[in-house]
Design an enzyme around this catalytic site. Structure first.
Site, PDB file in Angstrom:
ATOM      1  N   ASN A 123      17.291  -2.624  58.762  1.00 54.38           N
ATOM      2  CA  ASN A 123      16.641  -3.558  57.834  1.00 54.38           C
ATOM      3  C   ASN A 123      15.117  -3.559  57.990  1.00 54.38           C
ATOM      4  O   ASN A 123      14.383  -3.515  57.004  1.00 54.38           O
ATOM      5  CB  ASN A 123      17.193  -4.969  58.036  1.00 54.38           C
ATOM      6  CG  ASN A 123      18.675  -5.041  57.721  1.00 54.38           C
ATOM      7  OD1 ASN A 123      19.254  -4.088  57.196  1.00 54.38           O
ATOM      8  ND2 ASN A 123      19.304  -6.171  58.039  1.00 54.38           N
ATOM      9  N   THR A 168     -10.859  -4.591  13.763  1.00 53.88           N
ATOM     10  CA  THR A 168     -10.033  -5.729  14.173  1.00 53.88           C
ATOM     11  C   THR A 168      -8.905  -5.771  13.135  1.00 53.88           C
ATOM     12  O   THR A 168      -9.138  -5.435  11.960  1.00 53.88           O
ATOM     13  CB  THR A 168     -10.799  -7.067  14.162  1.00 53.88           C
ATOM     14  OG1 THR A 168     -11.257  -7.317  12.847  1.00 53.88           O
ATOM     15  CG2 THR A 168     -11.993  -7.058  15.119  1.00 53.88           C
ATOM     16  N   HIS A 169      -7.719  -6.111  13.570  1.00 51.55           N
ATOM     17  CA  HIS A 169      -6.545  -6.086  12.675  1.00 51.55           C
ATOM     18  C   HIS A 169      -6.347  -4.697  12.069  1.00 51.55           C
ATOM     19  O   HIS A 169      -5.789  -4.582  10.976  1.00 51.55           O
ATOM     20  CB  HIS A 169      -6.676  -7.126  11.554  1.00 51.55           C
ATOM     21  CG  HIS A 169      -7.103  -8.476  12.031  1.00 51.55           C
ATOM     22  ND1 HIS A 169      -6.219  -9.447  12.445  1.00 51.55           N
ATOM     23  CD2 HIS A 169      -8.350  -9.011  12.207  1.00 51.55           C
ATOM     24  CE1 HIS A 169      -6.891 -10.523  12.829  1.00 51.55           C
ATOM     25  NE2 HIS A 169      -8.186 -10.274  12.706  1.00 51.55           N
ATOM     26  N   SER A 290       6.833  21.396  15.074  1.00 49.15           N
ATOM     27  CA  SER A 290       8.153  20.991  14.610  1.00 49.15           C
ATOM     28  C   SER A 290       8.961  22.253  14.344  1.00 49.15           C
ATOM     29  O   SER A 290       8.425  23.250  13.883  1.00 49.15           O
ATOM     30  CB  SER A 290       8.010  20.173  13.330  1.00 49.15           C
ATOM     31  OG  SER A 290       9.204  20.231  12.579  1.00 49.15           O
ATOM     32  N   LYS A 296       3.353  21.224  11.134  1.00 45.49           N
ATOM     33  CA  LYS A 296       3.177  20.076  12.020  1.00 45.49           C
ATOM     34  C   LYS A 296       2.516  20.411  13.353  1.00 45.49           C
ATOM     35  O   LYS A 296       2.755  21.447  13.951  1.00 45.49           O
ATOM     36  CB  LYS A 296       4.540  19.419  12.326  1.00 45.49           C
ATOM     37  CG  LYS A 296       5.166  18.706  11.164  1.00 45.49           C
ATOM     38  CD  LYS A 296       4.381  17.496  10.673  1.00 45.49           C
ATOM     39  CE  LYS A 296       4.401  16.337  11.645  1.00 45.49           C
ATOM     40  NZ  LYS A 296       5.718  15.678  11.681  1.00 45.49           N
ATOM     41  N   GLU A 303       2.345  10.171  22.707  1.00 46.29           N
ATOM     42  CA  GLU A 303       3.578   9.476  22.305  1.00 46.29           C
ATOM     43  C   GLU A 303       4.476   9.226  23.521  1.00 46.29           C
ATOM     44  O   GLU A 303       5.080   8.164  23.656  1.00 46.29           O
ATOM     45  CB  GLU A 303       4.344  10.289  21.263  1.00 46.29           C
ATOM     46  CG  GLU A 303       3.684  10.261  19.890  1.00 46.29           C
ATOM     47  CD  GLU A 303       4.396  11.173  18.898  1.00 46.29           C
ATOM     48  OE1 GLU A 303       5.625  11.128  18.803  1.00 46.29           O
ATOM     49  OE2 GLU A 303       3.690  11.940  18.217  1.00 46.29           O
TER      50      GLU A 303
END
Ligand code: ARG
Length: 470
Positions: A123, A168-169, A290, A296, A303
């Site tokens: 332990n 922003t946003h 891809s 692609k 990701e």
């Protein structure tokens, strides 16, 4: 470290370390269920270091003979070589890293090997091993964070006056420099490093001496062991020493935050490298294609960083949940701390390394960034500030500029493209000099204070940032 797979060849049951009071061998499934050697063999090097320090202390205190200590040291050194060479035979029947090593030692040196465990329990042994491993890991992580910070600063320096829209946003808000934007991540990583340094202090305490839970009746010297293993001190309560894993939880929390920061950065790289933004190009070696769509080029690395953040967050929740219902002191639940911890460390170390390299392969499209900054009325606040400086209250200035923006939207042009006569309809205080503040460069240059986006301030921030590499 090379590795031999764990062997599941049953031993004579009488030879297990604890089976003396049992009347039948442990069930096969239970053996598999309870064994941890598959993953905790990763602690071997630290287990051996801990055992050597423990043996030396036992010798110094006269608890075992110095002759036994010498045999133990020699035997453990040989075992370490075997493990590093990949020739060590790990056996599932021997349950965990501790018993595998101890059995091998005893096979090699006989009774001296059997004396190693005097005054110790698995332990306090495992708690010590995990702390030693984690301390070394934190040190590696701190180096890896710095390497990434250096990549960030180098890129920021190239782009101290590259203009991009600040959002922003996710709507264009005000122009910023790309260098300034990048340095935001430098700051986040700086705090991440501080968190690891801080948690290292609490990792770096010695559990050994706590034995199973209550301490031991032998005249041990814990300070000596702490010193020889480089711990800052001993865990001061034996029950706490063997049972709490808060240091591992803290480490994982710091890791989850680090990943969260890198996940935000990744989300931006993914957006910016999309042809809709086309702000950056990530070098081909960090992307994949891809199998069906020949055109692609996918930003797989960012990701996956975003994806792996979920995994590390999961480990944090796993460890918190592991701990929450445990009565004092040690419970076998704690064996489950290792896989989340190991995976957390592996994930963040490889993520940090790949990120540092990837940033060196980021190509910036300055023209597209600039064009985007011109498209969203990013200097509207500057026009309002201009009016305030001419004496108009801010709320009135805000209103006037909002109407000017509405007008520009109708005319499908930017504020800077409106003729003076148009602008003056919204407030008579507007004069020819307004065009200086409506430019992107004027807007940036005016935010000239510590923490602001003016290129001169970004250059100062880079200088300050570079100090951590001295
Ligand atoms: N493999 C165990 C762990 O990781 C070692 C300690 C086991 N102690 C015990 N009393 N069964 O926690």
């Amino acid at each position: 470290m090379q590795d031999k797979p764990v062997q599941d060849n049953s031993l004579n049951k009488k030879s297990t370390a604890w089976s003396g009071r049992f009347n039948e061998p442990v069930a096969e499934l239970v053996k598999k269920y309870t064994a941890s050697v598959d993953f905790d063999k990763r602690l071997a090097e630290f287990d051996i270091a801990g055992s050597i320090a423990h043996a030396q202390m036992l010798g110094a205190q006269g608890i075992i003979s110095l002759d036994d200590v010498a045999k133990i040291e020699k035997g453990l050194a040989e075992i370490l070589t075997e493990i590093q060479a990949g020739s060590f035979e790990w056996l599932l029947d021997l349950e965990d890293v501790h018993l595998n090593i101890e059995k091998r030692l005893t096979d090699k040196i006989g009774d001296a090997g059997k004396r190693l465990h005097t005054g110790r329990s698995r332990n306090d042994q495992v708690a010590t091993d995990v702390r030693l491993w984690l301390r070394a890991t934190v040190d590696d992580i701190l180096v890896a964070i710095k390497k990434l910070q250096l990549s960030i600063v180098d890129l920021a320096e190239q782009h101290a006056d590259t203009i991009m829209p600040g959002f922003t946003h996710l709507q264009v808000a005000q122009p910023v420099t790309f260098g300034h934007h990048l340095l935001a991540y430098f700051e986040m990583l700086k705090r991440d490093a501080e968190r690891f340094v801080d948690c290292r202090k609490r990792i770096n305490r010695l559990p050994l001496g706590a034995a199973a839970l209550a301490g031991t009746s032998y005249p041990i010297n814990r300070e000596m062991v702490a010193k020889s293993l480089g711990f800052d001190g001993v865990c001061e309560n034996s029950l706490d020493a063997v049972s709490d894993r808060d240091f591992a939880i803290e480490f994982t929390a710091a890791s989850a935050l680090l990943m969260t920061h890198l996940s935000r950065f990744s989300e931006e790289l993914i957006l910016w490298s999309s042809p809709r933004f086309a702000f950056v190009d990530i070098a081909d070696r960090f992307c994949t294609g891809s199998s069906i769509m020949p055109q692609k080029k996918n930003p797989d690395v960012p990701e996956l960083v975003r994806g792996k953040t979920g995994r590390v967050n999961g480990h944090l929740v796993a460890l918190l949940t592991l701990m929450k219902g445990q009565p004092l002191a040690y419970n076998k639940d704690n064996q489950e701390d290792k896989e989340p911890l190991f995976d957390t460390a592996d994930t963040i170390l490889i993520t940090l390394a790949i990120y540092a390299d990837m940033l060196r392969g980021v190509d910036v499209n300055k023209a597209n960034m600039r064009q985007a900054a011109l498209e969203g009325f990013a200097t509207a606040t500057d026009l309002a500030d201009y009016l305030v400086k001419k004496g108009l209250p801010f709320r009135d200035a805000h209103e006037a500029v909002a109407l000017a923006v509405k007008h520009a939207v109708q005319k499908k042009c930017d504020l800077a493209d409106l003729p003076l006569a148009d602008l003056q309809q919204f407030n008579a205080l507007i004069q020819e000099d307004v065009y200086a503040v409506l430019t992107l460069e004027g807007s940036l240059a005016s935010r000239n204070h510590i923490g602001g986006t003016a290129p001169v301030q970004v250059k100062k921030a880079i200088e300050r940032a570079r100090q951590i590499f001295n």
